[in-house]
Write a protein that holds these residues in place. Structure first.
Motif: not given
Length: 253
Positions: A26-30
């Motif tokens: 999720q951090l990567t997507r953000l």
């Protein structure tokens, strides 16, 4: 608008945790959405809500496994309170803008009333609001320079950094300092073949410009801005609920 939020340097436990891989995704997507011109603030707020829901699950697993120390618990509470304070700053600012638009919209609809007077009041309010938001942005930059996330529980520190980065972009967007670029909330209503800065200017900046010339101000312009404000308000409110749930899980430790 009173502006205040808690500041404290953070360090966190290690990311060797069953839920950490999902949070990393999720951090990567953000981070990738931050660089994408088509990414809207509303979508990023939704992604942030998902991130904090995952962090809440991570905390609950940590509770069961008793992997958090008292010091780590206090640091997590500190970080979540800091973000909740930013949510409240954003909600207060959006509410203030929406209230200023209501009377203008009423005058435009009824086609009678002191439109010039209400527009002047709105512009004065916007000027004060911009100053407050710029003060918040300066405070955030100072806080980030002081932060220390080199300790353990790095994933929570990174989540907080990504969240604060979004609020920096949101406050810049609302204050009109990003007139051209990636944070347009209304790209769907703009012509796809216009790539100029003017076409991509965000709604807060565009309506401010329209208000400078009252004759060009249209009901549609005010309604679009009001809709944008409501969408962001909804996103902030959903994020706040996730943060409160997250804090409750921490407090249950």
């Amino acid at each position: 608008m009173a502006v205040s939020f808690h500041v404290r340097s953070n360090s966190y436990p290690s990311r060797q945790h069953p839920q950490a891989a999902h949070v990393d995704e999720q951090l990567t997507r953000l981070r990738s959405s931050e660089a994408a011109s088509s990414s809207s603030i509303c979508q990023r707020l939704s992604n942030l809500q998902d991130l904090h829901d995952s962090l809440e699950k991570m905390v609950r697993l940590s509770v069961n496994n008793q992997t958090l120390s008292q010091d780590q618990i206090e640091k997590l509470l500190d970080g979540s309170l800091r973000i909740l304070d930013l949510c409240n700053v954003a909600k207060d600012a959006l509410s203030q803008m929406k209230e200023g638009l209501m009377e203008i919209q009423s005058i435009l609809r009824r086609k009678r009333g002191d439109l010039s007077g209400e527009v002047k009041k709105y512009l004065v309010s916007r000027k004060m609001l911009k100053k407050s938001l710029q003060n918040v942005l300066r405070s955030l930059k100072v806080c980030q320079n002081k932060d220390n996330t080199s300790g353990s529980l790095v994933v929570f520190g990174e989540a907080e950094a990504v969240t604060i980065s979004l609020f920096e972009s949101l406050f810049s967007f609302m204050s009109g300092s990003k007139a051209c670029g990636k944070w347009s909330l209304v790209s769907k209503v703009m012509s796809q073949n216009k790539a100029t800065c003017e076409a991509e200017a965000n709604e807060f900046t565009r309506i401010d410009s329209q208000f400078q010339s009252e004759k060009s101000l249209k009901m549609e312009d005010v309604q679009i801005l009001e809709s944008c404000i409501q969408d962001v308000e909804d996103g902030i409110e959903s994020l706040s609920k996730s943060l409160i749930k997250y804090r409750v899980s921490i407090l249950n430790i």
